[in-house]
Design an enzyme around this catalytic site. Structure first.
Site, PDB file in Angstrom:
ATOM      1  N   SER A  42       0.855  -1.192   0.000  1.00  0.00           N
ATOM      2  CA  SER A  42       0.000   0.000   0.000  1.00  0.00           C
ATOM      3  C   SER A  42       0.887   1.237   0.000  1.00  0.00           C
ATOM      4  CB  SER A  42      -0.889   0.021   1.233  1.00  0.00           C
ATOM      5  OG  SER A  42      -1.425   1.327   1.385  1.00  0.00           O
ATOM      6  N   HIS A  87      -1.151  -1.234  -4.396  1.00  0.00           N
ATOM      7  CA  HIS A  87      -2.430  -0.948  -3.734  1.00  0.00           C
ATOM      8  C   HIS A  87      -2.519   0.550  -3.425  1.00  0.00           C
ATOM      9  CE1 HIS A  87      -5.904  -2.196  -1.226  1.00  0.00           C
ATOM     10  NE2 HIS A  87      -5.502  -1.257  -0.364  1.00  0.00           N
ATOM     11  N   ASP A 129      -4.819   3.504  -1.763  1.00  0.00           N
ATOM     12  CA  ASP A 129      -5.898   3.736  -0.802  1.00  0.00           C
ATOM     13  C   ASP A 129      -6.504   5.123  -0.986  1.00  0.00           C
ATOM     14  OD1 ASP A 129      -6.061   1.323   0.838  1.00  0.00           O
ATOM     15  OD2 ASP A 129      -3.992   1.801   1.399  1.00  0.00           O
ATOM     16  N   MET A 169      -9.197   7.790   0.118  1.00  0.00           N
ATOM     17  CA  MET A 169     -10.014   8.121   1.303  1.00  0.00           C
ATOM     18  C   MET A 169     -10.608   9.511   1.140  1.00  0.00           C
ATOM     19  SD  MET A 169      -7.545   6.724   4.317  1.00  0.00           S
ATOM     20  CE  MET A 169      -6.657   5.170   4.166  1.00  0.00           C
ATOM     21  N   HIS A 177      -8.401   0.942  -3.932  1.00  0.00           N
ATOM     22  CA  HIS A 177      -9.319   0.648  -2.819  1.00  0.00           C
ATOM     23  C   HIS A 177     -10.025   1.942  -2.442  1.00  0.00           C
ATOM     24  CE1 HIS A 177      -9.534  -0.613   1.743  1.00  0.00           C
ATOM     25  NE2 HIS A 177     -10.728  -0.521   1.195  1.00  0.00           N
ATOM     26  N   MET A 200     -12.239   4.097  -0.273  1.00  0.00           N
ATOM     27  CA  MET A 200     -12.884   4.254   1.040  1.00  0.00           C
ATOM     28  C   MET A 200     -13.615   5.590   0.971  1.00  0.00           C
ATOM     29  SD  MET A 200      -9.693   2.744   3.183  1.00  0.00           S
ATOM     30  CE  MET A 200      -8.662   2.885   1.730  1.00  0.00           C
ATOM     31  N   MET A 215     -11.210  -6.446   5.413  1.00  0.00           N
ATOM     32  CA  MET A 215     -10.439  -5.494   6.220  1.00  0.00           C
ATOM     33  C   MET A 215     -10.109  -6.125   7.568  1.00  0.00           C
ATOM     34  SD  MET A 215     -10.094  -2.862   4.258  1.00  0.00           S
ATOM     35  CE  MET A 215      -9.121  -1.980   5.481  1.00  0.00           C
ATOM     36  N   ASP A 235      -6.508  -6.797   4.056  1.00  0.00           N
ATOM     37  CA  ASP A 235      -5.975  -5.442   4.125  1.00  0.00           C
ATOM     38  C   ASP A 235      -5.983  -4.936   5.560  1.00  0.00           C
ATOM     39  OD1 ASP A 235      -5.169  -2.879   3.649  1.00  0.00           O
ATOM     40  OD2 ASP A 235      -6.848  -2.340   2.333  1.00  0.00           O
TER      41      ASP A 235
HETATM   42  C1  DX5 Z   1      -6.277   1.065   5.700  1.00  0.00           C
HETATM   43  C2  DX5 Z   1      -5.801   0.826   4.287  1.00  0.00           C
HETATM   44  C3  DX5 Z   1      -4.687  -0.128   4.172  1.00  0.00           C
HETATM   45  C4  DX5 Z   1      -3.438   0.308   4.877  1.00  0.00           C
HETATM   46  C5  DX5 Z   1      -2.643  -0.898   5.249  1.00  0.00           C
HETATM   47  O1  DX5 Z   1      -7.394   1.849   5.697  1.00  0.00           O
HETATM   48  O2  DX5 Z   1      -6.871   0.337   3.467  1.00  0.00           O
HETATM   49  O3  DX5 Z   1      -4.411  -0.488   2.814  1.00  0.00           O
HETATM   50  O4  DX5 Z   1      -2.653   1.174   4.131  1.00  0.00           O
HETATM   51  O5  DX5 Z   1      -1.582  -0.462   6.016  1.00  0.00           O
HETATM   52  P1  DX5 Z   1      -0.852  -1.403   7.062  1.00  0.00           P
HETATM   53  O6  DX5 Z   1      -0.296  -2.562   6.305  1.00  0.00           O
HETATM   54  O7  DX5 Z   1       0.204  -0.504   7.618  1.00  0.00           O
HETATM   55  O8  DX5 Z   1      -1.874  -1.829   8.077  1.00  0.00           O
HETATM   56 ZN    ZN Z   2      -6.433  -0.560   1.401  1.00  0.00          ZN
END
Ligand code: DX5
Ligand code: ZN
Length: 229
Positions: free
Chosen positions: A12, A37, A39, A41, A70, A72, A141, A176
């Site tokens: 990620s 990956h 993320d 948000m 991904h 969110m 998750m 994840d």
């Molecule tokens: C959390 C994200 C993850 C995160 C994982 O909301 O969706 O992808 O970056 O990070 P680690 O591996 O540090 O938990």
């Molecule tokens: Zn993620």
């Protein structure tokens, strides 16, 4: 369990240097990442803000593997075409993000991407039972989404239940949150195919010391191989 199962590692870039994404993506791919990956948000669905479509589009030329986006965010549907245009290969939406996930997954596929559906830790496997024919990936998750570096929450029974529900369908299970050398064997034994890892891949490395990323990914792979020993 079969020994020819392929586990994919998807670092990620939430844990990368935000001033240097292109070089960071190239570094993790050179060091053996299977997917990248990303993320996304929105400060609404989760209490943190990261990238939008223009940033994801800027990452695209640096990704030679699979760009795994991904989301969110809520709502999802108004942004699907923008992420297709940005070059996402896999686009994952949360089942909790709206009332019509069935329609969302159809729209993601119609826009030419693989469709993923993610479940928060508090959401049961059954929430996606009737979506599996429309999904290419289910993301379980193992932290509450929003931040990297959180403590792993054990979702073993949910992963096992999803494996049963998926059966012979070509649907990957992605994990994840909090994946490291301690937790990767647990989720892999339960049925994971794709391991997202932020802190556990980027910890201690940099674009000037990319071999650390490689060592971190090799350590995760080695931890998983013991599952099949
Ligand atoms: C959390 C994200 C993850 C995160 C994982 O909301 O969706 O992808 O970056 O990070 P680690 O591996 O540090 O938990
Ligand atoms: Zn993620």
């Amino acid at each position: 369990m079969s020994t020819d199962r392929k586990i994919r590692i998807a670092p990620s870039i939430l844990s990368a240097d935000f001033a240097n994404f292109g070089a960071e993506i190239r570094a993790i791919e050179d060091q053996g990442a299977d997917w990248v990956h990303v993320d996304v948000m929105d400060g609404h669905f989760v209490p943190n803000l990261t990238f939008g479509p223009p940033a994801v589009k800027a990452f695209r030329p640096h990704v030679t593997t699979v760009m795994d986006v991904h989301l969110m965010i809520a709502p999802v549907d108004p942004y699907i075409d923008a992420y297709a245009e940005a070059g996402a290969d896999v686009l994952t939406a949360h089942v909790e993000a709206g009332q019509h996930t069935h329609r969302t997954l159809q729209a993601i596929r119609a826009a030419g991407m693989k469709a993923g559906v993610a479940l928060n830790p508090g959401t049961p496997a059954e929430a996606v039972e009737h979506l599996l024919d429309l999904a290419d990936l289910v993301c379980v998750m193992t932290v509450n989404p929003g931040f990297g570096g959180q403590k792993f929450i054990d979702m073993t029974t949910k992963i096992q239940r999803l494996c049963q529900m998926i059966g012979d369908r070509p649907v990957l299970i992605e994990i994840d949150g909090g994946v490291d050398t301690q937790t990767a064997p647990l989720v892999t034994a339960a049925g994971a195919d794709v391991l997202v890892a932020g802190s556990a891949v980027f910890r201690g490395g940099s674009v000037d010391a990319p071999e650390v990323y490689g060592n971190n990914m090799r350590a995760i792979r080695a931890s998983v191989e013991t599952v099949w020993a």
